[in-house]
Design a protein around this motif. Sequence first.
Motif, mmCIF file in Angstrom:
data_model
loop_
_atom_site.group_PDB
_atom_site.id
_atom_site.type_symbol
_atom_site.label_atom_id
_atom_site.label_comp_id
_atom_site.label_asym_id
_atom_site.label_seq_id
_atom_site.Cartn_x
_atom_site.Cartn_y
_atom_site.Cartn_z
ATOM 1 N N ILE A 85 72.388 68.527 1.799
ATOM 2 C CA ILE A 85 71.072 68.986 1.348
ATOM 3 C C ILE A 85 70.016 67.941 1.668
ATOM 4 O O ILE A 85 68.948 68.244 2.215
ATOM 5 C CB ILE A 85 71.091 69.291 -0.164
ATOM 6 N N GLY A 86 70.292 66.681 1.319
ATOM 7 C CA GLY A 86 69.346 65.601 1.591
ATOM 8 C C GLY A 86 69.130 65.377 3.071
ATOM 9 O O GLY A 86 67.998 65.153 3.525
ATOM 10 N N ASN A 89 66.965 68.082 4.437
ATOM 11 C CA ASN A 89 65.614 67.981 3.915
ATOM 12 C C ASN A 89 64.751 67.006 4.709
ATOM 13 O O ASN A 89 63.528 67.170 4.765
ATOM 14 C CB ASN A 89 65.676 67.540 2.446
ATOM 15 N N TYR A 92 64.818 68.419 9.055
ATOM 16 C CA TYR A 92 63.954 69.540 9.436
ATOM 17 C C TYR A 92 62.529 69.093 9.759
ATOM 18 O O TYR A 92 62.008 69.434 10.839
ATOM 19 C CB TYR A 92 63.952 70.599 8.334
ATOM 20 N N GLY A 246 68.585 72.661 1.620
ATOM 21 C CA GLY A 246 67.754 71.495 1.904
ATOM 22 C C GLY A 246 66.436 71.873 2.554
ATOM 23 O O GLY A 246 65.384 71.318 2.222
ATOM 24 N N VAL A 247 66.477 72.833 3.469
ATOM 25 C CA VAL A 247 65.252 73.297 4.127
ATOM 26 C C VAL A 247 64.333 73.984 3.119
ATOM 27 O O VAL A 247 63.118 73.743 3.090
ATOM 28 C CB VAL A 247 65.590 74.249 5.288
ATOM 29 N N LEU A 249 64.215 73.570 -0.096
ATOM 30 C CA LEU A 249 63.683 72.587 -1.035
ATOM 31 C C LEU A 249 62.498 71.836 -0.432
ATOM 32 O O LEU A 249 61.619 71.375 -1.171
ATOM 33 C CB LEU A 249 64.780 71.597 -1.450
ATOM 34 N N LEU A 250 62.468 71.712 0.883
ATOM 35 C CA LEU A 250 61.318 71.095 1.530
ATOM 36 C C LEU A 250 60.064 71.930 1.284
ATOM 37 O O LEU A 250 58.987 71.385 1.014
ATOM 38 C CB LEU A 250 61.569 70.951 3.031
ATOM 39 N N SER A 253 59.071 71.245 -2.455
ATOM 40 C CA SER A 253 58.545 69.919 -2.802
ATOM 41 C C SER A 253 57.374 69.508 -1.920
ATOM 42 O O SER A 253 56.509 68.747 -2.341
ATOM 43 C CB SER A 253 59.658 68.870 -2.700
ATOM 44 N N GLY A 256 59.773 65.595 2.775
ATOM 45 C CA GLY A 256 61.181 65.328 2.994
ATOM 46 C C GLY A 256 61.637 64.069 2.281
ATOM 47 O O GLY A 256 61.058 62.998 2.452
ATOM 48 N N VAL A 260 66.872 64.254 -2.418
ATOM 49 C CA VAL A 260 66.581 65.518 -3.096
ATOM 50 C C VAL A 260 67.861 66.254 -3.494
ATOM 51 O O VAL A 260 67.870 67.053 -4.443
ATOM 52 C CB VAL A 260 65.707 66.410 -2.191
#
Length: 338
Positions: A85-86, A89, A92, A246-247, A249-250, A253, A256, A260
């Motif tokens: 995930i991180g 993030n 990307y 992860g994408v 969540l970008l 938030s 990046g 995260v």
Amino acid sequence: MTTLTHIDTPSTSRARGIRVQRGIAIGFALLAVLIVLGAVLVPGFVSPRNMRSILLLAAFLGLASLGQTLCALVGALDLSIPYLIGAANILYPTLLVAGVPAWLAVIVVVALGAAVGFGNGLLSFKLQGQALIMSLGVGFAVVGAVQLYTSLGSAFSGTVFAPVPNWLRNFAAFNGKTFGFAMPPVVILWLVITGSTIWALYNTWFGRSIYAIGGSRVAAARLGISEFRVWTVIHALSGGMSALTGVLLLGFSGGGYVGVGDPYLFTTVAAVVIGGTSLLGGAGGYGASVLGVLVLTVLTSLLVGLGLSFAAQQAIVGLLIIPMVAIYARSPHIRNQI
């Protein structure tokens, strides 16, 4: 040396089913109690705005928990999830800065996540005695490599500053209406994926193969089910879903950050356990994990509303997990499986 192998009998299957149903019933009861407590103790807890926020946060955890659920159903755990995930993030936005089209960058990141998951599944299958540590090591290696790549020519490591596409922001944190509902599209996506996954687990050969392997590897092999194929595919799905999370969540938030995914290290496992899926395989499902996700998210929202510290929140979540695990600890299926 004698090797003991568990083979399901009608009695053990019924016992396992009863215990799973009991866990799901307890999960629903917990969810109802938490909502009532929130309504009484926290002003505005059951307001549409707060419920919408809870569902939004639950969607991210739910997407990340899908792979963990599939792994748990065959008796595995994927600890690489938070690191993928991180890594996604920060990878990307780095691809966006490099000039890769936004839509293509999503495909590349998710495909890379699935490839890493496949490799993780391949290694953990070959070394099943150390599968837990293997997935953790893969996660460390991947997130470290991505940090090295994204830090080239930059003074920052683990943080990427890049314009986030408006469509991604709207998808992950949209304040308007989607198909007439006041819900972010990511929640709608989660609902679609949830329905599709539950249907596939119970109505396709691959879904039934997952339960067969989790229930008895010997019996599954005699049915012609390839444990290697199932094992690697579900790990690839876990890697792809982690990268997708992860994408997304970008977009939520707006920047990046490699850390995260840290909260998802054990919350995905906790969601699986609280929902009622056995960590030793063969019992439960993604619908149960969705219940666990909702319980965890509502509980966290309640604790935040009460002003409790993060340490206190962790302690309470831990106390919640213990009795849920105890429900399965005396199961004949678990006692006899080696």
